[in-house]
Design a protein around this motif. Structure first.
Motif, PDB file in Angstrom:
ATOM      1  N   VAL A 157     -17.624  -4.820  18.535  1.00  0.00           N
ATOM      2  CA  VAL A 157     -18.093  -6.152  18.891  1.00  0.00           C
ATOM      3  C   VAL A 157     -17.685  -7.075  17.757  1.00  0.00           C
ATOM      4  CG1 VAL A 157     -20.046  -7.592  19.540  1.00  0.00           C
ATOM      5  CG2 VAL A 157     -20.094  -5.148  20.039  1.00  0.00           C
ATOM      6  N   THR A 299     -25.446  -6.990  21.273  1.00  0.00           N
ATOM      7  CA  THR A 299     -24.383  -6.397  22.086  1.00  0.00           C
ATOM      8  C   THR A 299     -23.939  -5.056  21.516  1.00  0.00           C
ATOM      9  OG1 THR A 299     -23.633  -8.627  22.672  1.00  0.00           O
ATOM     10  CG2 THR A 299     -22.104  -6.806  23.079  1.00  0.00           C
ATOM     11  N   LEU A 303     -23.806  -1.318  23.367  1.00  0.00           N
ATOM     12  CA  LEU A 303     -22.660  -0.412  23.431  1.00  0.00           C
ATOM     13  C   LEU A 303     -23.048   1.005  23.018  1.00  0.00           C
ATOM     14  CD1 LEU A 303     -19.604  -2.443  22.068  1.00  0.00           C
ATOM     15  CD2 LEU A 303     -20.282  -2.017  24.424  1.00  0.00           C
ATOM     16  N   ALA A 317     -14.445  -0.049  25.210  1.00  0.00           N
ATOM     17  CA  ALA A 317     -15.393  -1.102  24.874  1.00  0.00           C
ATOM     18  C   ALA A 317     -14.973  -1.846  23.625  1.00  0.00           C
ATOM     19  CB  ALA A 317     -16.786  -0.511  24.688  1.00  0.00           C
ATOM     20  N   ILE A 319     -15.396  -5.676  22.664  1.00  0.00           N
ATOM     21  CA  ILE A 319     -15.908  -6.977  23.074  1.00  0.00           C
ATOM     22  C   ILE A 319     -15.569  -8.000  22.004  1.00  0.00           C
ATOM     23  CG2 ILE A 319     -17.987  -8.296  23.596  1.00  0.00           C
ATOM     24  CD1 ILE A 319     -19.182  -5.747  24.755  1.00  0.00           C
ATOM     25  N   ARG A 320     -14.918  -9.075  22.413  1.00  0.00           N
ATOM     26  CA  ARG A 320     -14.497 -10.109  21.469  1.00  0.00           C
ATOM     27  C   ARG A 320     -15.035 -11.455  21.926  1.00  0.00           C
ATOM     28  NH1 ARG A 320      -8.205 -11.330  20.097  1.00  0.00           N
ATOM     29  NH2 ARG A 320      -8.407  -9.383  18.943  1.00  0.00           N
TER      30      ARG A 320
END
Length: 333
Positions: A157, A299, A303, A317, A319-320
């Motif tokens: 993340v 977040t 995960l 996975a 996430i950006r």
């Protein structure tokens, strides 16, 4: 599958009780037996479980979190978001600060492994992820926080730091500034390097613009103040500064305005990164690139939970979040 103490005993050719004596540093074991047991432990990758009472559940109630610097309000906010989300699931966050030191980071990871935590969140101190790979191999879910590692197989993340550096520098260039200084470090820290890469991309698109790099040993107010004092004392100063984070920016601001009589933004425009509370409370409120710190923490816990439930392969996975430029008095006049 976790290695048991019986397997260690069999490999070393001793009893389970002897292995226990070695683990507890009891004096009634000869040096050669101690050496054999420790060699077996190393060969098998045995990890002592200090949370044996929780083995029926397979995990403790803890989630490990290692950040680069808990003194940075950004990471404090990440931890707060992680704690809030973990509490909703009846879990607790065990927090460690590596201070960008690999050995210190590894010590926390070893501790979390011994405690059989539900998962580990970490903002790595370097690009060497071998310790995290060993942790994942032992069955403990891992997710990177405020950091990506393409091709590593780890969930992550993060915010697009290169884009953030590009936004900050493009803003300065749009004000007509052409002598840009980047202040921050160490450059071996991925987040700092990515922000610098974004600044270089922006300057490369602006004819006549230059970018000089002032690498610091860390990202604290004191590091920023030292850099600001050096810039202030030069006969030809930059007309804009992009700082790697807000703490560095506050230090630069102190050196320029409180100690040196330089006007911000008239003489030097200044942009920070993270948009911590200090940014709005500074003597000249700082323009900054905002990251959703608490959301990053929440977040990342999500995960880990999804990995632990088998619902999410780590490699799927990444996430950006997109950064956001917040303009204040340090650039707007």
């Amino acid at each position: 599958m976790a290695v048991t103490i019986r397997e260690v005993a069999a490999r070393a050719g001793v009893s389970v009780g002897t292995v226990s004596n070695v683990l507890n540093d009891r004096a009634n074991v000869t040096p050669d037996v101690v050496a054999r047991v420790r060699a077996a432990i190393a060969e098998l990758g045995y990890v002592r479980n200090d949370a044996a009472r929780q083995l029926r559940a397979g995990r403790s109630r803890g989630i490990g979190l290692v950040v680069l610097d808990i003194g940075n309000p950004f990471f404090a906010a990440v931890a707060r978001g992680a704690e809030q989300r973990a509490a909703e699931e009846g879990l607790v966050v065990l927090l460690g600060s590596s201070e960008q030191d690999r050995a210190r980071e590894d010590a926390y990871l070893d501790l979390f492994r011994e405690q059989r935590v539900n998962g580990v969140l970490v903002s790595p101190a370097s690009d060497d992820l071998a310790a995290l790979e060993r942790l994942a191999a032992s069955g403990i879910p891992v997710a990177l926080v405020d950091r990506e590692a393409a091709g590593s197989g780890f969930a992550s993340v993060a915010v697009d730091d290169e884009e953030g550096g590009y936004l900050a520098t493009t803003h300065l260039l749009g004000l007509g500034r052409r002598r840009i200084a980047f202040v921050g470090g160490p450059l071996t820290t991925r987040q700092v390097a990515d922000r610098l890469a974004g600044a270089r991309r922006a300057v490369g698109n602006a004819p006549g613009a230059t970018l000089e790099v002032h690498e610091t040993a860390g990202t604290t107010v004191l590091h920023g103040r030292a850099a600001g004092e050096e810039l202030r004392g030069r006969p030809e100063r930059p007309d804009a500064v992009f700082a790697a984070n807000d703490l560095v920016a506050v230090g630069v601001l102190q050196a320029l305005t409180l100690l040196g009589g330089v006007r911000v933004p008239d003489d030097i425009a200044l942009v920070g990164y993270d948009d911590i509370d200090f940014a709005t409370a500074a003597v000249v409120p700082l323009s900054s690139v905002r990251q959703p710190a608490e959301l990053i923490g929440r977040t990342a816990v999500d995960l880990l939970l999804r990995q632990g439930n088998g619902a999410l392969p780590a490699a799927d996975a990444a996430i950006r979040f997109r950064p956001e430029l917040v303009v204040r008095a340090s650039t707007s006049g």
